[in-house]
Enzyme design. Structure first.
Site, PDB file in Angstrom:
ATOM      1  N   ASP A  87       1.204 -14.393  12.643  1.00 36.22           N
ATOM      2  CA  ASP A  87       0.065 -14.997  11.939  1.00 36.22           C
ATOM      3  C   ASP A  87      -0.842 -13.857  11.464  1.00 36.22           C
ATOM      4  O   ASP A  87      -1.518 -13.217  12.271  1.00 36.22           O
ATOM      5  CB  ASP A  87      -0.691 -15.924  12.908  1.00 36.22           C
ATOM      6  CG  ASP A  87      -1.785 -16.708  12.200  1.00 36.22           C
ATOM      7  OD1 ASP A  87      -2.280 -16.220  11.165  1.00 36.22           O
ATOM      8  OD2 ASP A  87      -2.149 -17.786  12.697  1.00 36.22           O
ATOM      9  N   HIS A 123      -9.628  26.351   2.950  1.00 33.10           N
ATOM     10  CA  HIS A 123      -8.803  27.428   2.411  1.00 33.10           C
ATOM     11  C   HIS A 123      -9.093  27.630   0.929  1.00 33.10           C
ATOM     12  O   HIS A 123      -9.272  28.744   0.464  1.00 33.10           O
ATOM     13  CB  HIS A 123      -7.329  27.063   2.633  1.00 33.10           C
ATOM     14  CG  HIS A 123      -6.382  27.940   1.907  1.00 33.10           C
ATOM     15  ND1 HIS A 123      -6.018  29.179   2.384  1.00 33.10           N
ATOM     16  CD2 HIS A 123      -5.723  27.764   0.729  1.00 33.10           C
ATOM     17  CE1 HIS A 123      -5.173  29.732   1.521  1.00 33.10           C
ATOM     18  NE2 HIS A 123      -4.987  28.885   0.516  1.00 33.10           N
ATOM     19  N   SER A 126       3.762   7.759   5.440  1.00 36.63           N
ATOM     20  CA  SER A 126       2.865   8.401   6.392  1.00 36.63           C
ATOM     21  C   SER A 126       3.225   8.015   7.826  1.00 36.63           C
ATOM     22  O   SER A 126       3.268   8.867   8.727  1.00 36.63           O
ATOM     23  CB  SER A 126       1.421   7.992   6.066  1.00 36.63           C
ATOM     24  OG  SER A 126       0.560   8.474   7.058  1.00 36.63           O
ATOM     25  N   GLU A 151       0.847  -1.196   0.000  1.00 32.24           N
ATOM     26  CA  GLU A 151       0.000   0.000   0.000  1.00 32.24           C
ATOM     27  C   GLU A 151       0.878   1.241   0.000  1.00 32.24           C
ATOM     28  O   GLU A 151       1.483   1.598   1.023  1.00 32.24           O
ATOM     29  CB  GLU A 151      -0.939   0.009   1.220  1.00 32.24           C
ATOM     30  CG  GLU A 151      -1.837   1.235   1.207  1.00 32.24           C
ATOM     31  CD  GLU A 151      -2.972   1.181   2.213  1.00 32.24           C
ATOM     32  OE1 GLU A 151      -3.087   0.168   2.919  1.00 32.24           O
ATOM     33  OE2 GLU A 151      -3.725   2.162   2.279  1.00 32.24           O
ATOM     34  N   GLY A 162       4.531  10.266  11.172  1.00 30.84           N
ATOM     35  CA  GLY A 162       4.020  10.157  12.541  1.00 30.84           C
ATOM     36  C   GLY A 162       5.150   9.913  13.534  1.00 30.84           C
ATOM     37  O   GLY A 162       5.163  10.474  14.631  1.00 30.84           O
ATOM     38  N   CYS A 163       6.124   9.076  13.138  1.00 32.24           N
ATOM     39  CA  CYS A 163       7.276   8.792  14.017  1.00 32.24           C
ATOM     40  C   CYS A 163       8.037  10.075  14.315  1.00 32.24           C
ATOM     41  O   CYS A 163       8.433  10.343  15.451  1.00 32.24           O
ATOM     42  CB  CYS A 163       8.227   7.796  13.355  1.00 32.24           C
ATOM     43  SG  CYS A 163       7.527   6.150  13.151  1.00 32.24           S
ATOM     44  N   MET A 181       1.054 -24.041  22.138  1.00 33.14           N
ATOM     45  CA  MET A 181       1.352 -24.314  23.547  1.00 33.14           C
ATOM     46  C   MET A 181       0.071 -24.412  24.372  1.00 33.14           C
ATOM     47  O   MET A 181      -0.127 -25.346  25.146  1.00 33.14           O
ATOM     48  CB  MET A 181       2.226 -23.168  24.058  1.00 33.14           C
ATOM     49  CG  MET A 181       2.917 -23.450  25.355  1.00 33.14           C
ATOM     50  SD  MET A 181       3.809 -21.999  25.903  1.00 33.14           S
ATOM     51  CE  MET A 181       5.139 -21.929  24.746  1.00 33.14           C
ATOM     52  N   LYS A 216      -9.121 -15.202  15.763  1.00 35.74           N
ATOM     53  CA  LYS A 216      -9.295 -14.819  14.357  1.00 35.74           C
ATOM     54  C   LYS A 216     -10.735 -14.529  13.965  1.00 35.74           C
ATOM     55  O   LYS A 216     -11.120 -14.733  12.821  1.00 35.74           O
ATOM     56  CB  LYS A 216      -8.695 -15.902  13.425  1.00 35.74           C
ATOM     57  CG  LYS A 216      -7.235 -16.194  13.713  1.00 35.74           C
ATOM     58  CD  LYS A 216      -6.655 -17.298  12.875  1.00 35.74           C
ATOM     59  CE  LYS A 216      -5.206 -17.546  13.256  1.00 35.74           C
ATOM     60  NZ  LYS A 216      -4.594 -18.651  12.562  1.00 35.74           N
TER      61      LYS A 216
HETATM   62  P1  ADP Z   1       3.071 -21.357  19.299  1.00 34.85           P
HETATM   63  O1  ADP Z   1       2.698 -21.926  20.625  1.00 34.85           O
HETATM   64  O2  ADP Z   1       3.107 -19.865  19.254  1.00 34.85           O
HETATM   65  O3  ADP Z   1       2.269 -21.916  18.168  1.00 34.85           O
HETATM   66  P2  ADP Z   1       5.324 -23.075  18.815  1.00 34.85           P
HETATM   67  O4  ADP Z   1       4.647 -24.181  19.518  1.00 34.85           O
HETATM   68  O5  ADP Z   1       5.629 -23.225  17.375  1.00 34.85           O
HETATM   69  O6  ADP Z   1       4.588 -21.692  19.040  1.00 34.85           O
HETATM   70  O7  ADP Z   1       6.706 -22.684  19.543  1.00 34.85           O
HETATM   71  C1  ADP Z   1       6.805 -22.687  20.884  1.00 34.85           C
HETATM   72  C2  ADP Z   1       7.913 -23.658  21.245  1.00 34.85           C
HETATM   73  O8  ADP Z   1       9.107 -22.953  21.477  1.00 34.85           O
HETATM   74  C3  ADP Z   1       7.585 -24.437  22.495  1.00 34.85           C
HETATM   75  O9  ADP Z   1       7.798 -25.788  22.231  1.00 34.85           O
HETATM   76  C4  ADP Z   1       8.569 -23.950  23.525  1.00 34.85           C
HETATM   77  O10 ADP Z   1       9.020 -25.000  24.345  1.00 34.85           O
HETATM   78  C5  ADP Z   1       9.711 -23.385  22.695  1.00 34.85           C
HETATM   79  N1  ADP Z   1      10.352 -22.223  23.337  1.00 34.85           N
HETATM   80  C6  ADP Z   1      11.680 -22.039  23.497  1.00 34.85           C
HETATM   81  N2  ADP Z   1      11.935 -20.890  24.135  1.00 34.85           N
HETATM   82  C7  ADP Z   1      10.739 -20.301  24.371  1.00 34.85           C
HETATM   83  C8  ADP Z   1      10.336 -19.088  25.005  1.00 34.85           C
HETATM   84  N3  ADP Z   1      11.206 -18.210  25.515  1.00 34.85           N
HETATM   85  N4  ADP Z   1       9.033 -18.838  25.077  1.00 34.85           N
HETATM   86  C9  ADP Z   1       8.141 -19.687  24.562  1.00 34.85           C
HETATM   87  N5  ADP Z   1       8.445 -20.833  23.973  1.00 34.85           N
HETATM   88  C10 ADP Z   1       9.731 -21.162  23.863  1.00 34.85           C
END
Ligand code: ADP
Length: 549
Positions: free
Chosen positions: A391, A489, A189, A183, A193-194, A283, A315
């Protein structure tokens, strides 16, 4: 370099002879597995290790190719290395190889070849047949980071221009602001702002919360049982049992809260957890699964409908995110001196504040918005998301933002804040494993896991994003306010003789013979800043037209 002259007919015996010849000249560690070996494991030497200029471009008949593929050396990648691309395409067309499995079959040394062959297969099967020779690039890319992690059925990659706005001072540190966008004017722009924000000393941020969420949906055989489960989860015993199970899955997953809601016999539980430097969806999904195992032990009759029951909410637009937060919740503020508003932003504190109320607050309220109390937060956020491997679909909730402006220092200066409760970002996992995106994270000093404070890198990225959003808000709002001034103006101060006619004719109305409404207002001493002021083309209006949101 060896030069092989291909015989007119080429048999398996030739393959064997060449394999043996190559074997003699290769170091032991690189020697080939015998053709009849049943071993499937081990790393396969690259095709160049066998025969530097082999195979040639000549395409052998299908039955010969099948024989080489099926009876040639193992693993299969060693046999496929004896076939040229067209021959592998032939095998795929004959149903001997699945296009989606090319990387697995060709081996880690031939990932780009897998992409090249898949492009050809898809291209030739499509009605347009353009993919193969298209401008979509596929060379010089590290597909090993993509495989099994970022994308399937890969045919290349889509480059997006990467610009840098700023630098912008955030909490005392100056950052270049990376923006991947197509874009025009967006980066320029934001940079403006910065500049204005830096002139006032930069942006100060506060992180008010940090927690990713998952909200499964669970059915119970009766309302009474569903109610009992809700009560148990909210009890000390229940919470502790679920937390222990949840946290057993990762050292970074720390359960922060559980929020429950009933709809009939269906129970929704919103798990909120710290996820370190990861955005955290993987996670938290793992942790939630384990916690639900523990719940199931207590309530064997329950049925888990889905790990995500949309109570997360991921999302999709949702008030729960706006109210409770998701990911990083950041509030950022800055004071912009009045003279900077005038000289850099070409507007006034009063006009900016007035426009902010009428557009970002009242306008959005009139539209029934949830979290859309801003001018174009999504523009800046999404450009940074793309540049840093986030994402992009999470821009739905991450862009929720309320921009506030008020006069300060006796009305001289502008106090501006952005309030963003759902910035969902990570510096490990997802698209952050890709080399170019890592390059951008490196530039910001937030790549990967923070060495001493897990989560700090991702939090810093969220603070940078909120501050950059503020720069974008300030600049666009100023452009809109200044455009208004320019229109006023043009309508009131410029000589009619020198004013060129509007490029588009003004729609004739029933009062076309009467005094124009805005002139009448101006003459009567009321505000000349009317939305009815006719547009006269000008440079600032042209550039404005692209950014008007
Ligand atoms: P998400 O949960 O965002 O989809 P992933 O599962 O792909 O991400 O990546 C997270 C992985 O990275 C976990 O398996 C975790 O154990 C590892 N990891 C290593 N260091 C860190 C950290 N500082 N914070 C979070 N996860 C970490």
């Amino acid at each position: 370099m060896h030069t092989f002259v291909r015989p007119s007919t080429f048999t398996l015996a030739d393959v064997d002879r060449k394999l043996n010849a190559a074997k003699l000249s290769l170091p032991k560690a690189q020697q080939l597995t015998p053709p009849d070996s049943s071993s499937e494991g081990g790393s396969s030497p690259s095709e160049a290790d066998y025969f530097p200029e082999f195979p040639s471009e000549e395409v052998r008949p299908l039955d010969q190719c099948i024989a080489i593929f099926e009876k040639g050396p193992r693993p299969a990648s060693a046999s496929l290395a004896l076939l040229n691309d067209e021959e592998v395409i032939q095998l795929a067309d004959a149903g001997k190889i699945a296009a989606y499995a090319l990387e697995k079959l060709l081996g880690m040394d031939a990932l780009e070849r897998a992409v090249r062959i898949r492009r050809a297969l898809i291209s030739r099967a499509s009605s347009t047949q353009t993919l193969e020779s298209s401008a979509i690039p596929h060379e010089s890319y590290d597909y090993s980071r993509v495989l099994g992690a970022c994308c399937e059925n890969v045919v290349g990659y889509i480059p997006i221009p990467l610009g840098v706005a700023g630098p912008l001072k955030v909490d005392g540190v100056s950052y270049p602001i990376p923006m991947a966008t197509a874009e025009g004017t967006l980066v320029a722009s934001t940079s403006r702002g910065c500049k204005a924000l830096n002139a006032g000393g930069g942006v100060t941020t506060v992180l008010t919360a940090d927690g990713m969420t998952r909200g499964p949906a669970i059915d119970f055989p009766s309302l009474v049982q569903a109610g009992q489960a809700k009560a148990w989860i909210e009890s000390e015993e229940g919470y502790s049992a679920l937390r222990t199970a949840f946290e057993s899955t990762s050292r970074f997953a720390k359960l922060k809260s559980l929020k429950t809601a009933l709809a009939g016999r269906t129970l929704y539980i919103r798990f909120t957890t710290a996820t370190g430097d990861a955005m955290g969806m993987n996670m938290i999904s793992k942790g939630t699964e384990k916690a639900l195992d523990a719940l199931q032990k207590r309530f064997p009759g329950m049925v888990i409908l889905a790990l995500s029951g949309n109570y997360c909410t991921d999302k999709k637009p949702a008030a729960i995110n706006w109210i409770e937060g998701r990911g990083k919740s950041v509030v950022a503020e800055a004071v912009v001196p009045g003279h900077v508003v005038k000289n850099v932003l070409k507007t006034t504190v009063q006009d900016l504040c007035n426009l902010n109320i009428k557009k970002n607050l009242i306008g959005s309220a009139m539209a029934g918005s949830i979290g859309g109390f801003n001018a174009h937060a999504a523009n800046i956020l999404t450009a940074i998301f793309l540049a840093t491997g986030q994402d992009p679909a999470q821009n739905v909730e991450s862009s929720m933002c309320m921009t506030l402006m008020e006069p300060t220092n006796d009305g001289e200066d502008l106090l501006i804040s952005v309030n963003m409760p759902c910035i969902e970002v990570g510096t490990v996992g997802g698209g952050t494993v890709l080399g170019p995106q890592q390059g951008v994270l490196d530039m910001l000093g937030v790549r990967g896991a923070h060495p001493t404070q897990p989560g700090k890198n991702a939090q810093t990225l969220a603070r940078i994003i909120a501050s950059a959003v503020m720069a974008g808000e300030l600049s666009l709002m100023s452009a809109l306010a200044a455009g208004h001034l320019i229109r006023a103006h043009m309508a009131h101060n410029r000589s009619q003789v020198n004013t060129p006619a509007p490029s588009a004719p003004v729609t004739p109305g029933p009062q076309s013979n009467t005094v124009p409404a805005q002139l009448a207002r101006s003459n009567s001493g009321r505000s000349p800043f009317s939305p009815l002021t006719p547009l006269t083309p000008s440079m600032s209006q042209l550039s404005l037209s692209k950014l008007r949101r």
